[in-house]
Design an enzyme around this catalytic site. Structure first.
Site, short mmCIF file in Angstrom:
data_model
loop_
_atom_site.label_atom_id
_atom_site.label_comp_id
_atom_site.label_asym_id
_atom_site.label_seq_id
_atom_site.Cartn_x
_atom_site.Cartn_y
_atom_site.Cartn_z
N MET A 124 0.87 -1.18 0.00
CA MET A 124 0.00 0.00 0.00
C MET A 124 0.90 1.23 0.00
SD MET A 124 -2.92 1.16 2.71
CE MET A 124 -3.82 2.70 2.50
N GLN B 19 0.47 12.60 0.65
CA GLN B 19 0.43 12.02 1.99
C GLN B 19 -0.08 13.03 3.01
OE1 GLN B 19 4.33 10.34 2.74
NE2 GLN B 19 4.07 8.75 1.19
N GLY B 20 -0.71 12.52 4.07
CA GLY B 20 -1.23 13.38 5.12
C GLY B 20 -2.57 14.00 4.81
N GLY C 265 -5.40 11.97 4.13
CA GLY C 265 -6.46 11.01 4.41
C GLY C 265 -6.74 10.00 3.32
N HIS C 266 -5.92 9.97 2.28
CA HIS C 266 -6.18 9.05 1.16
C HIS C 266 -6.00 7.59 1.56
CE1 HIS C 266 -6.48 12.49 -1.44
NE2 HIS C 266 -5.27 12.90 -1.10
N GLY C 267 -5.05 7.32 2.45
CA GLY C 267 -4.84 5.94 2.88
C GLY C 267 -6.07 5.37 3.55
N ALA C 268 -6.70 6.16 4.41
CA ALA C 268 -7.91 5.71 5.10
C ALA C 268 -9.06 5.51 4.12
CB ALA C 268 -8.31 6.72 6.18
N GLU D 78 -0.18 -8.61 4.92
CA GLU D 78 1.11 -9.32 4.95
C GLU D 78 2.17 -8.43 5.59
OE1 GLU D 78 4.44 -10.95 1.74
OE2 GLU D 78 2.41 -10.47 1.09
#
Length: 408
Positions: free
Chosen positions: A229, A236-237, A239-242, A264
């Protein structure tokens, strides 16, 4: 001897930090090429340039690896002010180019003019795959921006070539990254794109992605496991990951054959992200209602989390502790004590296992061997470690609760 030291000093001037020398860009407009503000650098380069992350033989080394924002057409150039072989005999500079050529696919540009001409074709680029989710993020400079999350596989025309360019970023931002076998049809890919305007046209920029491998679970289920991921540094920072992880969970929740979703070798930052996303999802479930949380972790929570959200028991327990803390008045000594003991009972599991093993050992170990093992499980040390683990969990849970509150 003095001559040798002088030579070593001169040679030292030709050592370059490869994390600084490698310059990355996601280019939307031709003027971005000369804008230092659009440049970002790797977190890691050891997989190509060794553990010390140093290239020898150059002054002013700049390894330019620029990508068009959407299709990731690539420009690769190496620049330097001087090279060691120009001044010294019998000393050879590292071949920095061959290392990059090992990871970037064929078809890249070495000419800025050629790259700019490819940039003009970005208007034809469209996100791959099936649209899963659209969301908006407010940016102080650009206002409200729109993002899309798509699900795709290797059968999608043009995606395999695009992915071969996209995955090169892994080498710079995931410490132990490796490229995947693109011929295995068990892989799913989830991509994030930003919509933006250029000369009145709508274009798309690559934001990040996730790879998921679908493992077989006997007799008729699958277990999707998140492998990689990455949200690219310029995004970054935000909120795209969430958003990405939540969209992936919601997608797999629609598939009856999925048993649960795992990861993994997850990094610490991924675990924190997962905690937040799963807590956000579970707080809407009836079994995780505040009044139910005070009664303790239940089988209803396990079943509902697994059936509704494909969350396994271990993760459901962690979410329960986060949401119970959120629902607990920690100023109330009795409630705070109940919460503390509940969490510590779970944390104490490994110690109980050690004690069971010790009981077995007592039947077969010699006295001197037994003393050695007992020293490793000293009761006072256990209590100190248990308290430390509890306080660390508490700190992590509070940060997640703060984030949940900010998005309520």
């Amino acid at each position: 001897m003095a001559g040798v030291n002088a030579m070593e000093k001169k040679l030292a001037e030709y050592k370059c930090d490869t994390n600084e020398a490698i310059c990355l860009k996601l280019v939307r407009f031709p003027e971005d090429l000369e804008d230092d503000g659009t440049t970002f650098h790797p977190e890691y380069s050891h997989q190509l340039y060794g553990d010390d992350e140093v290239a020898f033989g150059y002054k002013g080394l700049q390894i330019q690896l620029y990508y068009s924002a959407g299709n990731l057409s690539t420009l690769f150039k190496v620049k330097y002010s001087s090279k060691v072989t120009e001044k010294f005999d019998c000393v050879e500079a590292d071949d920095v180019e061959v290392k990059i050529r090992e990871i970037i696919p064929a078809g890249f540009s070495c000419s800025t003019d050629d790259f700019v001409s490819r940039l003009e074709k970005e208007a034809n680029f469209r996100p791959f795959g099936k649209l899963l989710h659209t969301y908006k993020v407010h940016n102080e400079e650009a206002g409200e921006l729109t993002y899309q999350i798509c699900k795709v596989d290797m059968a999608c025309p043009g995606f395999q070539e695009y992915h071969s360019r996209l995955q090169t970023f892994l080498m710079w931002f995931i410490e132990t990254a490796s490229f995947i076998d693109a011929d295995d049809d068990r892989w799913d890919f989830f991509l994030v794109f930003e919509k933006y305007n250029k000369d009145g046209e709508t274009l798309y920029a690559t934001v990040g992605y996730m790879t998921v491998y679908n493992y077989y679970v006997y007799p008729d289920k699958t277990r999707p496991r998140v492998s990689q991921m990455l949200v690219l540094p310029p995004f970054q920072g935000e909120g795209h990951g969430a958003q990405l992880l939540e969209a992936v969970h919601r997608f797999y929740c629609t598939l009856p054959k999925v048993q649960d979703i795992t990861a993994e070798d997850p990094s610490e930052s991924y675990v924190k992200l997962r905690d937040f996303v799963l807590a956000k999802l579970c707080r809407a479930l009836p079994s995780f209602a505040p009044d139910k949380l005070q009664l303790g972790f239940s089988e209803d929570m396990v079943k509902e989390a697994q059936y509704t959200l494909k969350i396994n028991k271990k993760h459901a327990r962690r979410v329960y502790e986060i949401l119970r803390l959120k629902a607990t008045d920690m100023a109330d000594e009795a409630k705070a004590r109940d919460f503390r003991l509940d969490v510590k009972r779970r944390l104490f599991g490994p110690y109980k296992k050690n004690q069971r093993e010790l009981t077995k050992m007592m039947k077969c170990l010699r006295p001197e061997e037994l003393v050695s093992h007992i020293q490793h499980i000293d009761t006072e040390v256990q209590h100190q470690e248990l308290e430390k683990s509890y306080q660390e969990a508490l700190d992590e849970y509070r940060r997640i609760i703060e984030r949940l509150a900010s998005q309520a």
